[in-house]
Every structure is written in structure tokens, then in C-alpha cells.
Design a protein around this motif. Structure first.
Motif, PDB file in Angstrom:
ATOM      1  N   GLY A 285       2.330 -17.366  81.891  1.00 53.04           N
ATOM      2  CA  GLY A 285       2.231 -16.697  80.599  1.00 53.04           C
ATOM      3  C   GLY A 285       0.916 -15.970  80.423  1.00 53.04           C
ATOM      4  N   ILE A 286      -0.164 -16.529  80.978  1.00 48.47           N
ATOM      5  CA  ILE A 286      -1.459 -15.853  80.926  1.00 48.47           C
ATOM      6  C   ILE A 286      -1.421 -14.583  81.759  1.00 48.47           C
ATOM      7  CG2 ILE A 286      -3.868 -16.048  81.669  1.00 48.47           C
ATOM      8  CD1 ILE A 286      -3.716 -19.014  80.825  1.00 48.47           C
ATOM      9  N   LEU A 287      -0.823 -14.662  82.923  1.00 52.51           N
ATOM     10  CA  LEU A 287      -0.800 -13.511  83.824  1.00 52.51           C
ATOM     11  C   LEU A 287       0.099 -12.385  83.315  1.00 52.51           C
ATOM     12  CD1 LEU A 287      -0.733 -15.354  87.273  1.00 52.51           C
ATOM     13  CD2 LEU A 287      -2.668 -14.216  86.181  1.00 52.51           C
ATOM     14  N   ASP A 288       1.175 -12.731  82.583  1.00 52.24           N
ATOM     15  CA  ASP A 288       2.050 -11.658  82.095  1.00 52.24           C
ATOM     16  C   ASP A 288       1.748 -11.250  80.652  1.00 52.24           C
ATOM     17  OD1 ASP A 288       3.308 -13.492  80.371  1.00 52.24           O
ATOM     18  OD2 ASP A 288       5.052 -13.771  81.665  1.00 52.24           O
ATOM     19  N   GLY A 289       0.698 -11.843  80.061  1.00 49.09           N
ATOM     20  CA  GLY A 289       0.240 -11.415  78.751  1.00 49.09           C
ATOM     21  C   GLY A 289       0.855 -12.138  77.573  1.00 49.09           C
TER      22      GLY A 289
END
Length: 330
Positions: A285-289
């Protein structure tokens, strides 16, 4: 071999911390030697500095519970090799050039994450997941009250609540912090300085099914008032004192569960499970925003005194991180 580290001669204020020379730890089977590039700063570090939070038996006496860095040495069979970029939780010792990290807690650092961002993740997000998903059993449709919503753990908890399908309410001490909590997804917010009797206010929003509280004694009565029947109060800190009077009538009539929780003394198996949740549930979730890493600021570790004072003054919106770049580059 020697290394530089932040240490104290005796517990006390920020002035007791200084850069000193210490023996460099060595990798052993199951533990990686990591050359530290950045280290998260937590209120647990402040408590340890003051002599109020002793390291568990066998842990490094140095402060620092989370780092990002480069694997320097491995011992025996390992899934990692020297040169790998990792981040993860420690038992202690992160305020140093080198630290030991349990291999079970090491997470490969994705290239898009900076060293500072990676170092900011383990303690806050694993604490939030542990206490909301596991301890409080938060599920879709719940209302979750997060105290100190603009803190490192608070920032993570507001977002973890949303990830679990719950609605977050948050408390903070200033208008900018309240706006910040709303940006992160909090549906309702309140200034604890202006609403010390917050129980009825939270009830007017539908009440809380779970409360994540780092304050402790001074918030107990209002937390019980705010909770719905079968609510869960998870206490993770003592900023508001150690002792309070407990209204057992309210506890029994509402069937409330009161849970005390700390992450550092948990067994390795529990921490490994939480590291897996960080890697598999949160990091994507952090990597895809969908989720945000929130770093307020970073300090060179030569300014560790300033970093501790910054948090002690509650000035931070999110995490504070120490960087070791200049010393490592040298």
C-alpha cells in the motif's frame, strides 16, 4: 573492531547522550550485522534515556529500535548476503554505526523507499497493526479512537484502521495536527487541550469500538465513557501517569476489555509475524500510494539531543529519524 555509537554515562536528560566509541558487534547465526544508514526515534527511546524503560535481557544497552541499512556480515546459512539493503525492528542498539538485526525481522528495502523512509516504518506500523488487528480485533465497520493521532504510531494507526475497513477518530493538540489527521483519513478529530472530557463527544459520533491509547491513567475514565458495549481499550503508553481509579460498574455493564500492550518484549515469533504483515499487507500500500509514510524531519545523529527534544516537545507530525550518512560516507 570499533564503531561510533550514542551512549550515556547515566540516565537523564538529552544532555546525557554523546557519541562514544564501542566494540562493533559481530554477526551470529540468525542475526545480521547491519551498517546503519538511518534509525527511527521513538518515545520508547526517550523513556530508556530517562531510565524508565530498561532493555530486555540480552539486548544491546544502546537506544534505537528500528533501522535501515546495508547488510555487512552474515553468519552461517542465510537468506541475505552482504550488500543487501534492509530495514527492520531491533531489540536495541540502533543508535550506532552497526547493529544486529534478527534475520526473521529483516525486510528487503524497495528501491523507491529512501533510507529515512524505510527506517521510519517498523516500530510505528508494526505497533499499529499488532494492537489494532491482533489485540483489539478491529474489523470492517468499527469505530477506532486513536489518541496522539499525529505521532508516529498515530499516523500509522489511522491508516491501518482504514486498511481494516474501520473508521478512525483522532485526538491531537493543535489545529495543524488535527488537519493532518484528517488528511490521513480520520473521520472525526478533536483537540484534547480543548476537550479533556472527550467521552461524550466521541459517543455523539457513534462511540468507539476500540481505543488505542498511549496516554494511560489520565485518559482512563473518558476512554471508558467513549467506548461502546464490548469495546476494547488497548493501552500502549504511560504519558498520562501510572495509576487511575477504575469504574468497574462501567467496565462490567459495557463488557469492556482493557488490554495492556508493549511491542519490545514480545517473543521473536510474534515480531516475525508482524514483520510479515508489514512486508505483505502494508508495504504494498505504501508503494502504490494507498498508504503514506510520514516523516516529519530527520537529524544527523550528531544532533541526537535535538531530535529527542523535538519529540519531547511534541512538535512532530509523524516520525523523526536520525541519519548516519556523513559518518558512513567518511
Amino acid at each position: 573492531m570499533k564503531m561510533q555509537a550514542v551512549a550515556q554515562q547515566a540516565p537523564g536528560g538529552v544532555e546525557t547522550m554523546e557519541l562514544v566509541e564501542r566494540d562493533r558487534p559481530q554477526a551470529v547465526p540468525g542475526k545480521l550485522l547491519v551498517r546503519v544508514m538511518a534509525a527511527g526515534v521513538n518515545r520508547a527511546d526517550l523513556m530508556q534515556r530517562e531510565g524508565r524503560y530498561a532493555p530486555p535481557p540480552g539486548a544491546s544497552p544502546l537506544m534505537g529500535l528500528e533501522v535501515a541499512g546495508v547488510v555487512e556480515e552474515v553468519a552461517g546459512e542465510s537468506n541475505f548476503q552482504p550488500g543487501d539493503a534492509v530495514f527492520g525492528l531491533l531489540e536495541g542498539g540502533g543508535y550506532a554505526e552497526y547493529a544486529l538485526m534478527d534475520e526473521a525481522l529483516a525486510i528487503v528495502k524497495p528501491d523507491p523507499l529512501s533510507w529515512v523512509e524505510a527506517a521510519s516504518l517498523p516500530e510505528a506500523w508494526m505497533t499499529a497493526w499488532f494492537n489494532l488487528a491482533e489485540k483489539a480485533g478491529v474489523r470492517a465497520g468499527d469505530n477506532v479512537l486513536v489518541h496522539a493521532g499525529a505521532s508516529g504510531v498515530g499516523v500509522a494507526a489511522i491508516q491501518v484502521a482504514g486498511l481494516l475497513g474501520a473508521q478512525a477518530f483522532a485526538s491531537a493538540g493543535s489545529a495543524d495536527k488535527l488537519a493532518f489527521c484528517r488528511e490521513l483519513g480520520a473521520a472525526q478529530v478533536f483537540n484534547y487541550r480543548q476537550a479533556p472530557a472527550f467521552g461524550e463527544l466521541v459517543k455523539s459520533w457513534g462511540g468507539a469500538d476500540a481505543v488505542l491509547d498511549p496516554v494511560g491513567a489520565s485518559y482512563l475514565a473518558e476512554n471508558l465513557q467513549a467506548l461502546n458495549p464490548d469495546g476494547r481499550l488497548v493501552n500502549i503508553g504511560l504519558m498520562g501517569g501510572l495509576k487511575a481509579e477504575l469504574d468497574f460498574g462501567r467496565l462490567l455493564m459495557k463488557r469492556i476489555s482493557v488490554i495492556g500492550s508493549t511491542l519490545r518484549p514480545q517473543p521473536l515469533e510474534t515480531k516475525a509475524r508482524l514483520a510479515a504483515a508489514l512486508r505483505e499487507r502494508i508495504l504494498p500500500g505504501i508503494l502504490d500510494g494507498r498508504l503514506r509514510t510520514v516523516v516529519d524531519c530527520s537529524f544527523p545523529w550528531s544532533q541526537v539531543q535535538d531530535a529527542h527534544q523535538y519529540i519531547a516537545d511534541s512538535r512532530n507530525l509523524g516520525k523523526v529519524v536520525l541519519t548516519m550518512f556523513p559518518l558512513q560516507a567518511g
